[in-house]
Design an enzyme around this catalytic site. Structure first.
Site, short mmCIF file in Angstrom:
data_model
loop_
_atom_site.label_atom_id
_atom_site.label_comp_id
_atom_site.label_asym_id
_atom_site.label_seq_id
_atom_site.Cartn_x
_atom_site.Cartn_y
_atom_site.Cartn_z
N THR A 203 0.84 -1.19 0.00
CA THR A 203 0.00 0.00 0.00
C THR A 203 0.88 1.24 0.00
O THR A 203 2.10 1.14 -0.16
CB THR A 203 -0.98 -0.03 1.20
OG1 THR A 203 -1.91 1.04 1.07
CG2 THR A 203 -0.25 0.07 2.53
N LYS B 160 3.50 1.51 -3.86
CA LYS B 160 2.94 0.77 -5.00
C LYS B 160 3.73 0.96 -6.29
O LYS B 160 3.89 0.01 -7.06
CB LYS B 160 1.48 1.17 -5.22
CG LYS B 160 0.52 0.67 -4.16
CD LYS B 160 -0.91 1.03 -4.53
CE LYS B 160 -1.90 0.50 -3.53
NZ LYS B 160 -3.31 0.80 -3.93
N ASP C 36 -6.64 -4.11 -7.76
CA ASP C 36 -7.69 -3.09 -7.70
C ASP C 36 -8.62 -3.20 -8.91
O ASP C 36 -9.82 -2.93 -8.81
CB ASP C 36 -7.08 -1.68 -7.67
CG ASP C 36 -6.48 -1.34 -6.32
OD1 ASP C 36 -6.86 -1.99 -5.32
OD2 ASP C 36 -5.64 -0.42 -6.25
N GLY D 87 -11.72 11.84 -11.25
CA GLY D 87 -10.41 11.71 -10.62
C GLY D 87 -9.38 11.15 -11.58
O GLY D 87 -9.72 10.42 -12.52
N THR E 138 -7.89 19.31 -12.46
CA THR E 138 -6.71 19.69 -13.26
C THR E 138 -6.75 18.85 -14.54
O THR E 138 -6.45 17.66 -14.53
CB THR E 138 -5.41 19.41 -12.48
OG1 THR E 138 -5.46 20.07 -11.22
CG2 THR E 138 -4.20 19.91 -13.26
#
Length: 277
Positions: A64, A68, A103, A128, A154
């Site tokens: 984590t 990573k 993930d 995101g 952004t």
């Protein structure tokens, strides 16, 4: 004497993780003699720790923050880990330490469980542009979603993620969300907005199609304002806890040789632990 099979979570910090609870539940219910520990390893010690993982008594590990990306460079990554640019699961294949990113599997399998048939859509909107966003986008591409709108405050960061993939990933300015929402049959929040202690995510759920699904990677609180609004409209929803549980499955299988199930009992166990948060 035979050494008990064990895996670990490597992070800095890592003490807050629910991973030991998840894996110990599976070890107990499946009758497997094994262990799962937390190893708090600072960045300067990560390389040496990973290179000698078996010496520390481990047959694999979860990784984590903030390790990573570094894990990718110290192992033999698979296509998923390379595409996302980060690895969160390590295991030994003979003498070779390999890595993947679960993930992606966690996100997809959680959606499959919560919104069956969701992947028959043409367009999705992802909010995101961080590491979790890359995993979600890769998973959507794997499932054949034709057009993925990627919105970030952004825009350059959204463009950078889009540039990683040879697919129809469209960088989208945050102020243009209202134009995209009516076409998106799937909305995924990968930001920290809506998390406890963070500002709310201000998105007009009313603009989504009536058959859309909404996923939020946040799991504290379990029901974010985004998910609450989606459920109030009768939309299918998938929360962040489901993804957390499903992403743990592959690592357990690689280390202990048995594929575990995400059960209501396991979810209730983690929900109870999250309740004080």
């Amino acid at each position: 004497m035979t050494r008990i099979k064990a895996a670990c979570l490597i992070g800095w910090p890592a003490a807050h993780s629910r991973s030991p609870m998840i894996h110990h539940y599976w070890l107990r219910t499946l009758g497997i003699e094994g262990g799962y520990a937390i190893e708090s390893v600072p960045p300067e010690g990560f390389g040496e720790f990973v290179l000698h993982l078996s010496t520390h008594g481990y047959l694999g590990a979860n990784v984590t923050i903030p390790h990573k990306e570094r894990a990718l460079l110290l192992t033999e990554p698979d296509a998923r880990a390379r595409a996302v640019g980060a690895a969160n699961t390590l295991w030994y294949d003979g003498e070779t330490l390999r890595s993947t990113n679960t993930d992606i599997e966690g996100f997809l399998n959680n959606l499959d469980a919560c919104a069956p048939g969701w992947d028959g859509i043409d367009e999705a909107l992802v909010l995101g542009a961080g590491g979790s966003s890359r995993a979600v986008v890769f998973g959507l591409i794997e499932r054949g979603i034709k057009r993925i709108h990627l919105a970030n405050r952004t825009l350059d960061r959204a463009q950078a993620v889009a540039d990683q993939f040879n697919a129809d990933v469209v960088p989208t300015a945050w102020q243009d969300l209202a134009a995209v929402l009516p076409r998106a049959k799937l909305l995924v929040n990968t930001t920290s907005l809506g998390m406890k202690g963070q500002p709310a995510l201000e998105v007009d759920i009313g603009l989504l199609p009536t058959d859309a699904a909404v996923a939020d990677l946040v799991y504290v609180p379990l029901e974010t304002p985004l998910l609450a609004a989606a459920r109030a409209r009768g939309l299918a929803t998938a929360d962040g806890l489901g993804m957390l549980l499903h992403q743990a499955v592959r690592g357990f299988e690689l280390w202990f040789g048995t594929r575990p199930s995400v059960t209501p009992e396991l979810r209730a166990l983690i929900e109870a632990d999250l309740a004080p948060a």
